[in-house]
Design an enzyme around this catalytic site. Sequence first.
Site, PDB file in Angstrom:
ATOM      1  N   HIS A   4       0.821  -1.223   0.000  1.00  0.00           N
ATOM      2  CA  HIS A   4       0.000   0.000   0.000  1.00  0.00           C
ATOM      3  C   HIS A   4       0.849   1.265   0.000  1.00  0.00           C
ATOM      4  CE1 HIS A   4       0.211  -0.058   4.546  1.00  0.00           C
ATOM      5  NE2 HIS A   4       0.167   1.246   4.378  1.00  0.00           N
ATOM      6  N   ASP A  12       1.208  -7.667   2.476  1.00  0.00           N
ATOM      7  CA  ASP A  12       1.279  -6.240   2.113  1.00  0.00           C
ATOM      8  C   ASP A  12       2.731  -5.783   1.913  1.00  0.00           C
ATOM      9  OD1 ASP A  12       0.891  -3.529   1.803  1.00  0.00           O
ATOM     10  OD2 ASP A  12      -0.468  -3.321   3.508  1.00  0.00           O
ATOM     11  N   SER A  61       4.097   2.313   8.362  1.00  0.00           N
ATOM     12  CA  SER A  61       3.885   1.331   7.310  1.00  0.00           C
ATOM     13  C   SER A  61       5.186   1.113   6.573  1.00  0.00           C
ATOM     14  CB  SER A  61       2.833   1.825   6.326  1.00  0.00           C
ATOM     15  OG  SER A  61       1.586   1.445   6.777  1.00  0.00           O
TER      16      SER A  61
HETATM   17  N1  ARG Z   1      -4.466   0.491   7.634  1.00  0.00           N
HETATM   18  C1  ARG Z   1      -3.157   0.454   7.034  1.00  0.00           C
HETATM   19  C2  ARG Z   1      -2.524   1.833   7.066  1.00  0.00           C
HETATM   20  O1  ARG Z   1      -2.977   2.690   7.771  1.00  0.00           O
HETATM   21  C3  ARG Z   1      -3.224  -0.112   5.653  1.00  0.00           C
HETATM   22  C4  ARG Z   1      -3.877   0.747   4.639  1.00  0.00           C
HETATM   23  C5  ARG Z   1      -3.891   0.225   3.240  1.00  0.00           C
HETATM   24  N2  ARG Z   1      -4.928  -0.763   2.991  1.00  0.00           N
HETATM   25  C6  ARG Z   1      -6.209  -0.491   2.631  1.00  0.00           C
HETATM   26  N3  ARG Z   1      -7.048  -1.470   2.483  1.00  0.00           N
HETATM   27  N4  ARG Z   1      -6.636   0.724   2.410  1.00  0.00           N
HETATM   28  O2  ARG Z   1      -1.909   2.358   6.181  1.00  0.00           O
HETATM   29  N1  GLU Z   2      -0.942   1.369   7.645  1.00  0.00           N
HETATM   30  C1  GLU Z   2      -0.332   2.455   8.324  1.00  0.00           C
HETATM   31  C2  GLU Z   2       0.562   3.323   7.441  1.00  0.00           C
HETATM   32  O1  GLU Z   2       0.391   3.468   6.298  1.00  0.00           O
HETATM   33  C3  GLU Z   2       0.450   1.945   9.465  1.00  0.00           C
HETATM   34  C4  GLU Z   2      -0.468   1.363  10.408  1.00  0.00           C
HETATM   35  C5  GLU Z   2      -0.791   2.295  11.509  1.00  0.00           C
HETATM   36  O2  GLU Z   2      -1.361   3.371  11.333  1.00  0.00           O
HETATM   37  O3  GLU Z   2      -0.411   1.858  12.590  1.00  0.00           O
HETATM   38  O4  GLU Z   2       1.427   3.994   7.905  1.00  0.00           O
END
Ligand code: ARG
Ligand code: GLU
Length: 733
Positions: A87, A223, A654
């Site tokens: 991502h 991921d 991330s």
């Molecule tokens: N929650 C994770 C972060 O904050 C992954 C985000 C990407 N994945 C998604 N399905 N949008 O970045």
């Molecule tokens: N998915 C998040 C990012 O893009 C990291 C996960 C979080 O927020 O802890 O940085």
Amino acid sequence: MRFIIQSFVLAVFLMASTGVKAGEGMWLPQLLKVLNEQEMKSMGMKMSAEDIYSVNRGSLKDAIVHFGGFCTSELISPNGLLLTNHHCGYGQIQAHSTVENNLIKNGFWAASKKEELPNPGLTATFIDYIDDVTKEALRGITDKMTAIERQSQVDKNLAAIRNKYKLESYQNVIIRPFFDGNQYFAFITTTYNDVRLVGAPPESIGKFGSDTDNWVWPRHTGDFSLFRIYADKNNKPADYSPDNVPFKPKHYLPISLDGVETGDFTLVFGFPGKTNQYLTASAIKQTLEVLNPAKIGIRETALAITDKYMRKDEAVKIKYAAKYASIANYWKKWSGESIGLKKSGAVQKKLDYEKEFNHRLPENSPYKTLISDLDKLYEKSNPYAKANDYFNEVVLRNVELTNYMASLRRLVAAYENGGVNGYNEYLPRIKGQTLDFYKNFDAHIDQEKLEALLEMYVSNVDSRFVPPFLQKEYFGLRPDQSMDYVVKDWYKKTKFSNIVLSMNVLEMEPEKAVQAIKNDALFSVIDDWVDFYVDEISTPYNELKRDIDLLQAQYTKAQIEVFNEKRFYPDANSTMRVTYGQVNGYEPRDAVYYEPVTYLDGVIEKYVPGDYEFDLEPKMIKLYEAKDYGQYADKTGKLPVCFLGSNHTTGGNSGSPAIDANGNLIGLNFDRVWEGTMSDINYDASICRNIMVDARYILWVIDKYAGAGHLIKEMKLVRPKTNVKEPQKSKKR
Ligand code: ARG
Ligand code: GLU
């Protein structure tokens, strides 16, 4: 700032003697020796603080790279191979995708270095060293200064500090406030800008579970994606050129094939973006009762409209995929955060803490009214904060043509302030932006979003924050009548609904172009709306916020003084941090325990043929059925996919490496669990967990799934547990 360091040292001593369980905290790598090393070792770490951060020799920090300024990545080969999340590389993967050659859907694996794909604009930044510049930054600052006086003195000081550094053209110095401006550090960085895409799994692996599983455990997402840093012949940063060569890092991470077990030490190293651990209860109440509901509501509406069109049309799906994921990500995060804050009684916890704070203050303390003063300011700022979020979410974040109009305002301003020269100077920037913007834009979808969101704005924001020219009675409408036809009319008349029309305007003589822009039906509304916003919302709001920030700076300082038995770490601010914890499951609710490791078997359990979130490629199923896991299986013969730790992470972490006790890569951080998304405001060691992809799953996908064994050969695979005596394990889980 001396008192901070002293109380820190004392606190560490107390922690060690009282056996408090760790996990919380995002620590500065250069202070680990003083503050954390002892505790880290007691949790199982075999390295020294100097192995993690050293300016004199290669250390772990030399393998940690800020990816594009928004994610973390790490070097995993002597040839500049960079690992980050799928991502995080999503924008680049999307940019190389078309309906015929869809890298999001099919994945991508460069068979040789020649096939690696350049990504204009993508950067990879290293931290060369970190300086404490608190004394210089706060020179001349007194407690009697107003917020504005203080800021202007600090700005002068920072400019002077910046000037002191003799830098190479590819270096930069970033100075950031810590503890709400009580401490300042300078980060000297080196940025590479030839960063090429090397590999990405198909979205059925890299985004498996998509938005349904996002922020959720148990998780089964692979991921990850691979990039490579290129340098000039001297290993220095250089703009893209076919003559550039793979970068040779000072350090890269060996990868462990031995994996993790409950209780194992885990270190996550990266660039966490923003947290707010030292707020008042009134601030949390504002988030919980005003800001989160506003933002969640707007995004829910915008997402539903986008989703409707993405499902109908493959080309729309590609265009909007990255934008949708980014809007959906925080929409969901805020929902989880609100639930967690409520469930954990965060407001009450802060109220109790404030009571204790006030109780401990001596009779004549200057801090006596600090909390009640902050409470009053938050109360006063509530309606402004709400209108501010509404405006930003509607005009600048979710509706895109309105955002583009706001950019055109800068072009008009360049003309009005600098004449034809000013205009011509600014024009290339707008043209570049214009080309990027329309690539992934559909005016019809956008119009439908503005129709819905304008309605929400007008009916939910305090009426004094709705400009007169957007009030329903201005159009002769009753409160229950829709404004859709008004929006339709703007989109019908605007000269900016597609790239050809837009470029036509930008090709005109400056004076004519400015006239055309100013007369545009949509531009003139947004232009007035932005002016109204600045006068009526953001200016008074920012004034209140400056006062809040000034008091918050005092409150943070006061907390450190008053609770001197506690250990304090600075809020995240996109600077390099270390967080350490252990592999651990958790209890999301009564009678339920979540194990900390998921396996490929779970991927297969979630498989829904044809579903866009849970579909799998036939190849995956074949490999699963053959149990072809090679050297990547764990002791029981299963293939691990993801695991949990108690590391305190946030957005920006991330792509951060999860590192074992000896400095080897064991996983790749990419998310947090639903019950713990409140950790940005209220970390709770019992349920806050970060989610990592197991390094062995990454290797397996590269090797067995993609057949990209040539990439594995570049890496250094190790077996620290098999080859050394089993380290002492913590018995707690
Ligand atoms: N929650 C994770 C972060 O904050 C992954 C985000 C990407 N994945 C998604 N399905 N949008 O970045
Ligand atoms: N998915 C998040 C990012 O893009 C990291 C996960 C979080 O927020 O802890 O940085």
